[in-house]
Each structure stands twice: as structure tokens, then as C-alpha cells.
Motif scaffolding. Structure first.
Motif, PDB file in Angstrom:
ATOM      1  N   LYS A  28       0.681  -1.351   0.041  1.00 18.87           N
ATOM      2  CA  LYS A  28      -0.211   0.061   0.119  1.00 18.87           C
ATOM      3  C   LYS A  28       1.140   1.503   0.166  1.00 18.87           C
ATOM      4  CE  LYS A  28      -4.193  -1.749   1.759  1.00 18.87           C
ATOM      5  NZ  LYS A  28      -4.950  -0.933   0.684  1.00 18.87           N
ATOM      6  N   GLY A  29       2.173   1.695   0.518  1.00 21.40           N
ATOM      7  CA  GLY A  29       2.714   2.142   1.007  1.00 21.40           C
ATOM      8  C   GLY A  29       3.494   2.385  -1.043  1.00 21.40           C
ATOM      9  N   GLN A  30       3.881   1.424  -0.934  1.00 19.40           N
ATOM     10  CA  GLN A  30       4.481   1.915  -2.416  1.00 19.40           C
ATOM     11  C   GLN A  30       3.113   2.039  -3.431  1.00 19.40           C
ATOM     12  OE1 GLN A  30       6.558  -2.226  -3.601  1.00 19.40           O
ATOM     13  NE2 GLN A  30       7.851  -1.574  -2.803  1.00 19.40           N
ATOM     14  N   ASN A  31       1.664   1.594  -3.716  1.00 20.97           N
ATOM     15  CA  ASN A  31       0.763   2.347  -4.389  1.00 20.97           C
ATOM     16  C   ASN A  31       0.567   3.445  -4.452  1.00 20.97           C
ATOM     17  OD1 ASN A  31       1.128  -0.322  -5.563  1.00 20.97           O
ATOM     18  ND2 ASN A  31      -0.599  -1.018  -4.647  1.00 20.97           N
ATOM     19  N   LEU A  32       0.778   4.266  -3.343  1.00 22.29           N
ATOM     20  CA  LEU A  32      -0.103   5.448  -3.064  1.00 22.29           C
ATOM     21  C   LEU A  32       1.657   6.406  -3.397  1.00 22.29           C
ATOM     22  CD1 LEU A  32      -0.923   7.339  -1.154  1.00 22.29           C
ATOM     23  CD2 LEU A  32       0.150   7.632   0.870  1.00 22.29           C
ATOM     24  N   PHE A  33       2.563   5.847  -2.724  1.00 21.35           N
ATOM     25  CA  PHE A  33       3.784   6.839  -3.602  1.00 21.35           C
ATOM     26  C   PHE A  33       4.134   6.496  -4.444  1.00 21.35           C
ATOM     27  CE2 PHE A  33       7.908   6.769  -5.024  1.00 21.35           C
ATOM     28  CZ  PHE A  33       8.265   8.409  -4.285  1.00 21.35           C
ATOM     29  N   LEU A  34       3.243   5.411  -5.970  1.00 22.43           N
ATOM     30  CA  LEU A  34       3.957   5.609  -6.970  1.00 22.43           C
ATOM     31  C   LEU A  34       2.332   7.168  -7.934  1.00 22.43           C
ATOM     32  CD1 LEU A  34       3.507   1.585  -8.450  1.00 22.43           C
ATOM     33  CD2 LEU A  34       5.428   3.671  -8.565  1.00 22.43           C
ATOM     34  N   LEU A  35       1.269   5.872  -7.130  1.00 19.22           N
ATOM     35  CA  LEU A  35      -0.034   7.343  -7.506  1.00 19.22           C
ATOM     36  C   LEU A  35       0.292   8.568  -7.412  1.00 19.22           C
ATOM     37  CD1 LEU A  35      -2.859   7.415  -8.093  1.00 19.22           C
ATOM     38  CD2 LEU A  35      -3.197   7.218  -5.785  1.00 19.22           C
ATOM     39  N   LEU A  36       1.461   9.540  -5.898  1.00 16.00           N
ATOM     40  CA  LEU A  36       1.281  10.435  -5.890  1.00 16.00           C
ATOM     41  C   LEU A  36       2.215  11.362  -7.037  1.00 16.00           C
ATOM     42  CD1 LEU A  36       2.099  10.922  -2.095  1.00 16.00           C
ATOM     43  CD2 LEU A  36      -0.104  11.192  -3.431  1.00 16.00           C
ATOM     44  N   ALA A  37       3.733   9.279  -7.382  1.00 12.97           N
ATOM     45  CA  ALA A  37       5.105  10.105  -8.072  1.00 12.97           C
ATOM     46  C   ALA A  37       3.958  10.207  -9.116  1.00 12.97           C
ATOM     47  CB  ALA A  37       5.195   8.939  -8.322  1.00 12.97           C
ATOM     48  N   SER A  38       2.990   9.537  -9.997  1.00 14.50           N
ATOM     49  CA  SER A  38       2.417   9.805 -11.260  1.00 14.50           C
ATOM     50  C   SER A  38       1.563  10.834 -11.830  1.00 14.50           C
ATOM     51  CB  SER A  38       1.465   8.566 -11.450  1.00 14.50           C
ATOM     52  OG  SER A  38       2.441   6.892 -11.708  1.00 14.50           O
ATOM     53  N   TYR A  39       0.735  11.496 -11.024  1.00 11.68           N
ATOM     54  CA  TYR A  39      -0.213  12.553 -10.289  1.00 11.68           C
ATOM     55  C   TYR A  39       1.003  13.641 -10.646  1.00 11.68           C
ATOM     56  CZ  TYR A  39      -4.428  10.548 -10.266  1.00 11.68           C
ATOM     57  OH  TYR A  39      -6.230  10.024 -10.031  1.00 11.68           O
ATOM     58  N   PHE A  40       2.087  13.533 -10.097  1.00  6.94           N
ATOM     59  CA  PHE A  40       3.469  14.427  -9.850  1.00  6.94           C
ATOM     60  C   PHE A  40       3.789  15.070 -11.631  1.00  6.94           C
ATOM     61  CE2 PHE A  40       7.963  16.150 -10.199  1.00  6.94           C
ATOM     62  CZ  PHE A  40       7.707  17.241  -9.414  1.00  6.94           C
ATOM     63  N   SER A 162      -3.257   5.103 -13.040  1.00  2.00           N
ATOM     64  CA  SER A 162      -1.848   6.201 -13.891  1.00  2.00           C
ATOM     65  C   SER A 162      -0.729   6.153 -13.639  1.00  2.00           C
ATOM     66  CB  SER A 162      -2.498   7.027 -12.703  1.00  2.00           C
ATOM     67  OG  SER A 162      -2.168   6.761 -10.901  1.00  2.00           O
ATOM     68  N   PHE A 163      -0.206   4.760 -13.921  1.00  2.32           N
ATOM     69  CA  PHE A 163       1.064   4.234 -13.367  1.00  2.32           C
ATOM     70  C   PHE A 163       2.225   5.583 -14.556  1.00  2.32           C
ATOM     71  CE2 PHE A 163       4.128   0.349 -14.132  1.00  2.32           C
ATOM     72  CZ  PHE A 163       5.461   0.844 -13.489  1.00  2.32           C
ATOM     73  N   PHE A 164       2.797   6.082 -14.224  1.00  2.00           N
ATOM     74  CA  PHE A 164       3.418   6.965 -14.620  1.00  2.00           C
ATOM     75  C   PHE A 164       4.251   6.467 -16.239  1.00  2.00           C
ATOM     76  CE2 PHE A 164       6.879   6.498 -11.865  1.00  2.00           C
ATOM     77  CZ  PHE A 164       8.236   6.389 -12.934  1.00  2.00           C
ATOM     78  N   PRO A 165       4.832   5.512 -16.244  1.00  3.14           N
ATOM     79  CA  PRO A 165       6.079   4.752 -17.083  1.00  3.14           C
ATOM     80  C   PRO A 165       5.047   5.070 -18.522  1.00  3.14           C
ATOM     81  CG  PRO A 165       6.241   3.666 -15.408  1.00  3.14           C
ATOM     82  CD  PRO A 165       5.396   4.201 -14.887  1.00  3.14           C
ATOM     83  N   GLN A 166       3.557   4.588 -18.315  1.00  8.34           N
ATOM     84  CA  GLN A 166       2.202   4.179 -19.236  1.00  8.34           C
ATOM     85  C   GLN A 166       2.013   4.925 -19.736  1.00  8.34           C
ATOM     86  OE1 GLN A 166      -0.116   2.982 -17.480  1.00  8.34           O
ATOM     87  NE2 GLN A 166      -0.487   1.519 -19.439  1.00  8.34           N
ATOM     88  N   LEU A 167       1.834   6.387 -18.951  1.00  4.80           N
ATOM     89  CA  LEU A 167       0.348   7.511 -18.883  1.00  4.80           C
ATOM     90  C   LEU A 167      -0.339   7.392 -19.734  1.00  4.80           C
ATOM     91  CD1 LEU A 167      -2.180   8.144 -17.175  1.00  4.80           C
ATOM     92  CD2 LEU A 167      -0.149   9.817 -16.547  1.00  4.80           C
ATOM     93  N   VAL A 168       0.671   7.937 -20.775  1.00  2.78           N
ATOM     94  CA  VAL A 168       1.034   9.026 -21.391  1.00  2.78           C
ATOM     95  C   VAL A 168       1.389   8.860 -23.221  1.00  2.78           C
ATOM     96  CG1 VAL A 168       1.344  11.521 -20.242  1.00  2.78           C
ATOM     97  CG2 VAL A 168       3.288  10.156 -21.246  1.00  2.78           C
ATOM     98  N   ALA A 169       1.097   7.645 -23.273  1.00  2.00           N
ATOM     99  CA  ALA A 169       1.640   7.410 -24.227  1.00  2.00           C
ATOM    100  C   ALA A 169       1.327   5.213 -24.238  1.00  2.00           C
ATOM    101  CB  ALA A 169       2.121   7.420 -25.559  1.00  2.00           C
ATOM    102  N   GLY A 170       1.178   4.986 -24.064  1.00  2.00           N
ATOM    103  CA  GLY A 170       0.923   3.148 -23.135  1.00  2.00           C
ATOM    104  C   GLY A 170       2.455   2.688 -22.642  1.00  2.00           C
TER     105      GLY A 170
END
Length: 483
Positions: A28-40, A162-170
Motif C-alpha cells: 500500500k505504501g508503494q502504491n500510494l507513492f506510485l500514485l503520487l509520483a504518477s500524478y506529479f 495512472s502508472f506513470f511509465p505508460q500513462l501518456v502513450a501506452g
């Protein structure tokens, strides 16, 4: 924020260190951080559009639970349609509103009515909206077809969207692959991280050297096509084929490699499509996540190839036209999709659409056969011709470009206005094709050589080439950000 920027090379190590060194004990900590990092990561471009991602996340999370909670088919279908209408409506407004208004005005002009639109809006297209809406929609589809049970972990679901590596173009991931990994504990794997760094390096090479290196040449030829002979126009669209491939597959490699750094495996999105032996094989190798999305959620529900030949051809036309329209609000993409449908249908009718599904060119030998070389060149020529529509600003420009090739069919050497040495680019493309042929059997291992000396030499060449071809004056955004 883009992968080939200084900001990303500061952002990524920070996220990696916090993720593995401070949060490795809790999912959960990793997922919360991934979410915040992805939104950033996404908000770096425009924080206002974070609300759209969050809204899409909430809607499909709740709809998934509603579909699963209802056993009555008509209620399940009603909730599914809520997901489809919401996501397509969201995509339609931001991506196609002005297209439909402008097309309506043009249609009225054709029948003699002069309409001045008061409805046209300057709608800013949110980066990645075509990708994350399809990703959340697939979640609802999979629950409806009972391929997947919904998660009650909203945090994990939000990180999946929102996983940032593939968020904007797959790649456009399905929940059965990505969400399942996000919901389970990840452990640090040194070999996986090294493999990820290699993919990132190869992806950056394809973007910085191949795509960005030839971009000014392509831009000049397409912007001034009326001043050049056929030989230069053919050169321009051929180079554009390599540009768009280097750009988009480079992005996918960086995305897949970055995900590996966090213990997550994304699907392969490009499998050396330039070595395809017919158009059907090309679509099994190009933008795999989108083509499989359309196959699973459009083509098969329409009956796929299980229906009559006539209906199967109809289904093929539908998915290619929809695919073209997905790429953008311009008639050029509709024509591009229609052209690929016309090229695919003969292959399908001859029953040759799956014969190369599990093989590569030159499967059992070092060199391809003459027949395979001919097939690859023909397929590449067909695909490259279609990209005249893909690259042109308007359908008029596309047909004028083609007309000039036919009417000015003679050769003259091309000289770029800024004095680029064209021989350097010819050598670059030639070596790039040769190298990709060597590694063609494994798209996820670009530097898979036993000899450390060979690997060191290749790493050195790749890095030096990036330093040599890097040009800060070039727009470094990725082509598919506009889709």
C-alpha cells in the motif's frame, strides 16, 4: 514531463530510491507513492487535467463494482454502457468536438449554406487521454465478460490507471496484467532492473538519434513538398516511417524499461514491425497493445472471423476506421485507416493473416530468403505509402503530395536548407536496420550478446551517437502525445 528531459532524469532516481529503500515493506505504501509520483509526473505538463484522470478512475472503479454486483444481464449491460458513454464522451469532447463542428460547417457550405460557427471551442487536448480512457474502459469490459473480478482496493486501482511509465502513450495495459501486479508484493530484482536500464538506453537511442535526428529533414520535405521532385518526396515519407517508428517504439521501450525498475512487467508494444512479411503480420507487431485492444473489445464482439466472409470484412473495416479515428480528429487518419483496411482484406481473404504469427523473418537462417526480402520490402512500401496520409496536415495536402510524386517523377539529390550531410543519415538508417535484424527475435533484449567486449562497444556507440545527434533546438516531445 517527457522521458528525454533533464527533469525526468532527476525525477526517476528519486522515485526509485524512495520506492525501494523506504517503502519496500508495504504494498500500500508503494502504491500510494506510485500514485503520487504518477500524478506529479502528469501534472508537470498541466495539473488541471489531473481531475480528468481522477474522475475516470472513480467512475470506472464504481462501475466495475456495480457490474460485478448484478447478475441480471440487462443491468450489467446498462452499467457497461455507462462506462463506455462516459469514457467515449470524455474522449469525444476533448479530442473531437471541434472536428465535428468544423465538418458540419463544411458540409453546410457544400449545400450552399454559409454558417459562421459560434460553437467552436479551442479545446486543449489532455496528453494521454486516448490511452488511459481505453485502459479504464477495458477494466469494465473484462468484468462484464467475467474475465476479471473487480478490486475493492481503490488506491491500487488508481495506481493502475495512472502508472506513470505508460500513462501518456501506452502500452495500453489490461487489468489482468498490470493491476494484478500492482496489487501484489514486489521485490527488488537486480537482473530485472539491469534489463530495464538497457531498454531505457535503447529507447532513448531510437528517440534521440533515429527519430529526432531525421525529424528536421522530414519536416522540411513535408512542409515544402510542392518545391521538391518525386525522389525527395519518397525519401521524406520513407524517413518518416523510421521517424515515427523510432519515436513511438522508443517511448514504449523506455516505458517498459522504467516499469521494470519498479518490479512491474508491461506488455511488448513493438516487435520489429519493419520486418513484417504482409500487412496482417505488421499489425501483429506494430502498436500491439492498441491492435489487441480493438481485437478483444471491438472485432470479436462484432463476431470476428467466426461469421460469414462478408461480415468479417465489415468487421475489419470497422476496426481500421475506428483505429484511424482514434489517432486524431482529422480526415487524414480516416483515410489512413481505410487504406490499411483495403490492404488487410486481401490478406485475410487468402487466409494468410495468421501464417506469420509465431515466426520472424529469417527464422532458421542468418539471412532472409529472396522471397522474404521481397515480402518485407513490399509490406514496408505499402505501410510507408499510407503514412503520407498519417503525416500530412490535411487530406488536400496528402493527395497533393501523392499527385506530385506521380507528376514529377524524376530524381534529384536532396539538400537540406541547413546543410545536413544526408550521407550520415543514410548510414544511420542502414546500420539501424541491420542491428534490428540481428536482434529481431527478442524485442526486450536489445543488447543480448555473450561477449562483454561486444556489449561495451555497442553501449559506447549508442551513447556517443546520442551525444552527437542531440539537438536542443528540436521539439523533444513524442509524436504520439498528440493522440
Amino acid at each position: 514531463m517527457v522521458f528525454n528531459s533533464l527533469e525526468f532524469f532527476v525525477f526517476l532516481p528519486i522515485v526509485f530510491i524512495v520506492y525501494w529503500f523506504f517503502l519496500k515493506r508495504t504494498v500500500k505504501g508503494q502504491n500510494l507513492f506510485l500514485l503520487l509520483a504518477s500524478y506529479f509526473f502528469y501534472g508537470w505538463w498541466d495539473w488541471r487535467f489531473l481531475s480528468l484522470i481522477f474522475l475516470s478512475t472513480v467512475v470506472d472503479y464504481l462501475i466495475g463494482l456495480k457490474i460485478h454486483a448484478n447478475e441480471e444481464k440487462h443491468k450489467r449491460k446498462l452499467w457497461l454502457w455507462c462506462s463506455v458513454v462516459f469514457n467515449v464522451g470524455l474522449l469525444g469532447f476533448f479530442k473531437y468536438f471541434n472536428f465535428f463542428i468544423d465538418s458540419w460547417i463544411d458540409a453546410c457550405h457544400l449545400i450552399g449554406y454559409d454558417i459562421k460557427s459560434t460553437w467552436t471551442l479551442r479545446v486543449l487536448l489532455p496528453v494521454g487521454i486516448s490511452f488511459y480512457t481505453f485502459q479504464t474502459m477495458s477494466y469494465s469490459f473484462d468484468i462484464y465478460y467475467k474475465r476479471l473480478k473487480p478490486t475493492k482496493d481503490f488506491l491500487g486501482f488508481a495506481a493502475f490507471v495512472s502508472f506513470f511509465p505508460q500513462l501518456v502513450a501506452g502500452p495500453i495495459e489490461r487489468a489482468s496484467n498490470l493491476l494484478s501486479q500492482i496489487l501484489t508484493k514486489r521485490t527488488f530484482n537486480y537482473e530485472q532492473c539491469v534489463a530495464g536500464l538497457k531498454l531505457i538506453l535503447w529507447g532513448l537511442f531510437k528517440k534521440v538519434v533515429v527519430a529526432d535526428g531525421i525529424a528536421p529533414i522530414v519536416d522540411d520535405i513535408f512542409s515544402n513538398y510542392g518545391n521538391y521532385p518525386a525522389s525527395t518526396l519518397v525519401l521524406g515519407v520513407t524517413l518518416f516511417s523510421f521517424q515515427v517508428y523510432g519515436d513511438f517504439s522508443g517511448y514504449s521501450d523506455i516505458a517498459i524499461g522504467t516499469a521494470k525498475l519498479f518490479g512491474i512487467e508491461l506488455m511488448s508494444n513493438f516487435k520489429f514491425p519493419n520486418f513484417s512479411r504482409n500487412v496482417a503480420e505488421y499489425w501483429q507487431r506494430w502498436h500491439v497493445s492498441l491492435s489487441t485492444w480493438f481485437r478483444h473489445y471491438v472485432y470479436i464482439p462484432l463476431g470476428g472471423s467466426r461469421v460469414s466472409k462478408v461480415k468479417s470484412v465489415r468487421n475489419i473495416c470497422i476496426i481500421f476506421l475506428v483505429s484511424g479515428f482514434w489517432h486524431g480528429a482529422n480526415w487524414t487518419f480516416i483515410f489512413w485507416g481505410a487504406f490499411h483496411a483495403l490492404a488487410f482484406i486481401p490478406v485475410f481473404l487468402m487466409g494468410r493473416n495468421t501464417i506469420y504469427k509465431n515466426s520472424v523473418v529469417g527464422e532458421h537462417s542468418i539471412f532472409p530468403s529472396l522471397v522474404e526480402i521481397g515480402q518485407v520490402l513490399l509490406t514496408f512500401s505499402i505501410v510507408t505509402f499510407s503514412r503520407i496520409f498519417f503525416r500530412s496536415e490535411s487530406i488536400t495536402d496528402a493527395f497533393n503530395f501523392i499527385e506530385r510524386i506521380v507528376s514529377n517523377f524524376y530524381y534529384a539529390p536532396y539538400y537540406h536548407p541547413l546543410g545536413y550531410r544526408m550521407v550520415d543519415y543514410y548510414i544511420l538508417i542502414f546500420l539501424f536496420v541491420i542491428y534490428e535484424y540481428i536482434i529481431r527475435k527478442d524485442e526486450r533484449s536489445p543488447f543480448k550478446f555473450k561477449s562483454r567486449v561486444v556489449r561495451f562497444i555497442i553501449y559506447s556507440i549508442v551513447i556517443m551517437a546520442m551525444l552527437l545527434f542531440y539537438d536542443s533546438s528540436i521539439d523533444r516531445s513524442f509524436i504520439y502525445f498528440q493522440f
